[in-house]
Design an enzyme around this catalytic site. Structure first.
Site, mmCIF file in Angstrom:
data_model
loop_
_atom_site.group_PDB
_atom_site.id
_atom_site.type_symbol
_atom_site.label_atom_id
_atom_site.label_comp_id
_atom_site.label_asym_id
_atom_site.label_seq_id
_atom_site.Cartn_x
_atom_site.Cartn_y
_atom_site.Cartn_z
ATOM 1 N N PRO A 28 7.910 -2.869 -17.135
ATOM 2 C CA PRO A 28 8.856 -3.272 -16.280
ATOM 3 C C PRO A 28 8.487 -4.316 -15.146
ATOM 4 O O PRO A 28 7.105 -4.050 -14.746
ATOM 5 C CB PRO A 28 9.391 -1.761 -15.723
ATOM 6 C CG PRO A 28 9.064 -0.852 -16.759
ATOM 7 C CD PRO A 28 7.608 -1.590 -17.449
ATOM 8 N N GLY A 48 8.642 -1.383 -10.037
ATOM 9 C CA GLY A 48 8.725 -0.242 -10.207
ATOM 10 C C GLY A 48 8.351 0.422 -8.835
ATOM 11 O O GLY A 48 8.328 -0.348 -7.733
ATOM 12 N N THR A 85 3.200 4.490 -5.037
ATOM 13 C CA THR A 85 3.238 6.013 -4.332
ATOM 14 C C THR A 85 2.082 6.173 -3.608
ATOM 15 O O THR A 85 1.699 7.185 -3.197
ATOM 16 C CB THR A 85 3.308 6.827 -5.341
ATOM 17 O OG1 THR A 85 2.170 6.803 -6.372
ATOM 18 C CG2 THR A 85 4.677 6.914 -6.195
ATOM 19 N N TRP A 86 1.267 5.162 -3.199
ATOM 20 C CA TRP A 86 0.111 5.000 -2.584
ATOM 21 C C TRP A 86 0.379 5.751 -1.158
ATOM 22 O O TRP A 86 1.360 5.399 -0.524
ATOM 23 C CB TRP A 86 -0.528 3.673 -2.143
ATOM 24 C CG TRP A 86 -1.740 3.621 -1.455
ATOM 25 C CD1 TRP A 86 -2.994 4.569 -1.461
ATOM 26 C CD2 TRP A 86 -2.091 2.983 -0.387
ATOM 27 N NE1 TRP A 86 -3.819 4.236 -0.553
ATOM 28 C CE2 TRP A 86 -3.179 3.140 0.152
ATOM 29 C CE3 TRP A 86 -1.357 1.818 0.321
ATOM 30 C CZ2 TRP A 86 -3.789 2.568 1.397
ATOM 31 C CZ3 TRP A 86 -1.668 1.188 1.542
ATOM 32 C CH2 TRP A 86 -3.116 1.449 1.865
ATOM 33 N N ASP A 107 3.941 4.082 -10.382
ATOM 34 C CA ASP A 107 2.604 3.907 -10.237
ATOM 35 C C ASP A 107 2.089 4.916 -9.474
ATOM 36 O O ASP A 107 2.320 4.911 -8.274
ATOM 37 C CB ASP A 107 2.498 2.394 -9.643
ATOM 38 C CG ASP A 107 0.997 2.047 -9.746
ATOM 39 O OD1 ASP A 107 0.551 1.496 -10.663
ATOM 40 O OD2 ASP A 107 0.329 2.470 -8.489
ATOM 41 N N TYR A 159 -4.663 8.912 -5.329
ATOM 42 C CA TYR A 159 -3.612 9.344 -4.242
ATOM 43 C C TYR A 159 -3.165 10.662 -4.120
ATOM 44 O O TYR A 159 -2.486 10.920 -3.240
ATOM 45 C CB TYR A 159 -2.180 8.637 -5.006
ATOM 46 C CG TYR A 159 -2.348 6.936 -5.089
ATOM 47 C CD1 TYR A 159 -3.597 6.349 -4.646
ATOM 48 C CD2 TYR A 159 -1.240 6.313 -5.826
ATOM 49 C CE1 TYR A 159 -3.471 4.723 -4.828
ATOM 50 C CE2 TYR A 159 -1.461 5.137 -6.132
ATOM 51 C CZ TYR A 159 -2.496 4.293 -5.585
ATOM 52 O OH TYR A 159 -2.648 2.908 -5.817
ATOM 53 N N LYS A 215 -4.569 5.902 -12.657
ATOM 54 C CA LYS A 215 -5.773 5.021 -12.558
ATOM 55 C C LYS A 215 -7.083 5.959 -12.580
ATOM 56 O O LYS A 215 -6.837 7.236 -12.024
ATOM 57 C CB LYS A 215 -5.781 4.375 -11.160
ATOM 58 C CG LYS A 215 -4.599 3.284 -11.244
ATOM 59 C CD LYS A 215 -4.626 2.594 -9.902
ATOM 60 C CE LYS A 215 -3.203 1.907 -9.616
ATOM 61 N NZ LYS A 215 -2.279 2.878 -9.273
ATOM 62 N N HIS A 242 -9.612 1.854 -11.665
ATOM 63 C CA HIS A 242 -9.012 1.606 -10.339
ATOM 64 C C HIS A 242 -9.752 0.737 -9.241
ATOM 65 O O HIS A 242 -9.295 -0.089 -8.547
ATOM 66 C CB HIS A 242 -8.968 2.915 -9.300
ATOM 67 C CG HIS A 242 -7.950 2.815 -8.253
ATOM 68 N ND1 HIS A 242 -7.325 3.966 -7.681
ATOM 69 C CD2 HIS A 242 -7.289 1.862 -7.915
ATOM 70 C CE1 HIS A 242 -6.573 3.646 -7.006
ATOM 71 N NE2 HIS A 242 -6.556 2.214 -6.480
ATOM 72 N N ASN A 274 -8.354 -4.279 -9.289
ATOM 73 C CA ASN A 274 -9.115 -4.879 -8.030
ATOM 74 C C ASN A 274 -10.429 -5.491 -8.555
ATOM 75 O O ASN A 274 -11.347 -5.708 -8.149
ATOM 76 C CB ASN A 274 -9.647 -3.795 -7.232
ATOM 77 C CG ASN A 274 -8.372 -3.194 -6.294
ATOM 78 O OD1 ASN A 274 -7.766 -3.895 -5.614
ATOM 79 N ND2 ASN A 274 -8.150 -1.835 -6.374
ATOM 80 N N LEU A 303 4.925 -6.804 -0.409
ATOM 81 C CA LEU A 303 5.558 -7.276 0.640
ATOM 82 C C LEU A 303 4.596 -7.056 1.854
ATOM 83 O O LEU A 303 5.007 -7.279 3.165
ATOM 84 C CB LEU A 303 6.683 -5.887 1.400
ATOM 85 C CG LEU A 303 7.564 -5.387 0.036
ATOM 86 C CD1 LEU A 303 8.614 -4.453 0.508
ATOM 87 C CD2 LEU A 303 8.342 -6.521 -0.312
ATOM 88 N N SER A 353 2.520 -4.744 2.518
ATOM 89 C CA SER A 353 2.169 -3.325 2.768
ATOM 90 C C SER A 353 2.357 -3.051 4.157
ATOM 91 O O SER A 353 1.158 -2.897 5.238
ATOM 92 C CB SER A 353 0.637 -2.880 2.332
ATOM 93 O OG SER A 353 0.696 -1.547 2.484
ATOM 94 N N ARG A 372 15.892 2.211 1.129
ATOM 95 C CA ARG A 372 15.206 1.175 0.785
ATOM 96 C C ARG A 372 14.824 1.162 -0.512
ATOM 97 O O ARG A 372 14.593 -0.050 -1.104
ATOM 98 C CB ARG A 372 13.619 1.391 1.634
ATOM 99 C CG ARG A 372 13.899 0.799 3.083
ATOM 100 C CD ARG A 372 13.867 -0.524 3.635
ATOM 101 N NE ARG A 372 14.266 -0.974 4.782
ATOM 102 C CZ ARG A 372 12.858 -0.634 5.912
ATOM 103 N NH1 ARG A 372 11.815 -0.407 5.450
ATOM 104 N NH2 ARG A 372 13.204 -1.046 7.119
#
Length: 333
Positions: A15, A18, A21-22, A46, A51, A80, A113, A165, A215, A217, A275
């Site tokens: 997709p 999504g 969720t960090w 994600d 997390y 991850k 990760h 990363n 955005l 973050s 949001r």
């Protein structure tokens, strides 16, 4: 809202949008957010071992799947491998613990990760510290870790593999050696850090691209209030504000649509139901070529996440893909 997708090299569909969720560890907050997201049409969730919220996500997924609200095959779950579980002997047990927490038989996309492995304490996956610093694992290579992930892929526990990363050089080296080719890379990407060179490499290799912090973050500093964070807020960029007024959309919707029109999967984080609904409402309009170009050519070029904990590691990714801003280090998202 119908969300577009891009094909993985496995044949599955990723997709284009999504929920990230960090930083969300509160059970009530995340449960409310996940329910709002799934009800609004989100199907990509994600998460990561780092997390510490996979068990909360698992409870909500079980609720929706067991009640028949959503079929498992309609969901796309990304997680991850933590940087302390790169050693081959740690990979299998770590993944199994994540599957148990998520209450799933398989994970749709599983990423390394961080390119830099570290040691963990005996008997747990808590980081090993020496003089207050993480201890490097200087023995384990990317391929050592990847070969173990390939076994889990062949066992259908992980349906696609990727990295997060990594630099372009590291991605290319892994791709060249891997039997199961990487399907995705997830990195910081937004109008201030567009990752053009890395995106071009991914297009060449057939590797899909996911943007975290799409955005900018805005809540990133809460992760470490005493840390040093580069300044920058793409939401306040004048051209973004102008286009929001032109299209009668929010600044966030403009930034998300800019990425998804490029075929980049975006995963903004939010715990606000309003949001969450607003962010997914971006597939009912298209930015013009002229406006896409204006966003592509915003003059500011700066990373908003730095990975200083890994400086000095033998696998630290030194080759910047966008070199307009000096790289002072990394901070893991």
């Amino acid at each position: 809202m119908t969300v577009g997708s891009v094909p993985l090299n496995t044949g599955a569909q990723l997709p284009l949008f999504g929920l990230g969720t960090w930083q969300v560890k509160d059970e009530t907050e995340l449960t409310v957010a996940l329910r709002a997201a799934l009800d609004a049409g989100y199907r990509l969730i994600d998460t990561a071992h780092l997390y510490q919220n996979e068990h909360i996500i698992g409870n909500v997924l079980h609720e929706y799947i067991s009640s028949g609200k959503i079929k498992r095959e309609e969901l796309f779950i990304t997680s991850k491998l933590p940087f302390v579980a790169h050693a081959p002997e740690d990979v299998h047990d770590c993944v199994e613990s994540q599957l148990k927490a998520l209450q799933l038989d398989y994970i749709d996309l599983y990423l390394i990760h961080c390119p830099c492995p570290f040691k963990h304490q005996d008997g747990s996956l808590l980081p090993l510290l020496q003089d207050g610093k993480l201890v490097f694992d200087e023995v384990t290579s990317h391929m050592d870790t990847w070969k173990e992930l390939e076994k889990l892929y062949n066992a259908k526990k992980l349906r696609a593999l990727g990295v997060s990363n990594f630099s372009g050089k590291q991605l290319q080296e892994l791709y060249d050696q891997a039997t199961v080719k990487p399907s995705n890379i997830q990195v910081e990407c937004h109008i201030y850090w567009p990752q053009e060179s890395l995106r071009a490499l991914c297009k060449k290799l057939g590797v899909t691209f996911t943007a975290y912090a799409p955005l900018g973050s805005p809540g990133r500093k809460a992760a470490r209030p005493d840390g040093v964070w580069p300044e920058g807020d793409p939401l306040l960029e004048p051209v973004v504000q102008q286009l929001a007024a032109k299209y009668h959309k929010t600044a966030a919707q403009i930034l998300i649509r800019h990425l998804t029109q490029h075929g980049i999967s975006a995963i903004p984080k939010s715990i606000s139901p309003d949001r969450i609904v607003e962010n997914i409402s971006t597939f009912d309009f298209n930015l013009s070529d002229e406006d896409m170009h204006a966003l592509d050519t915003v003059p500011t070029r700066t990373r908003l996440f730095l990975f200083d904990f890994a400086v000095g590691h033998p696998l630290f990714p030194h080759d910047d893909v966008d070199t307009a801003t000096p790289r002072s280090g990394l901070r893991l998202h």
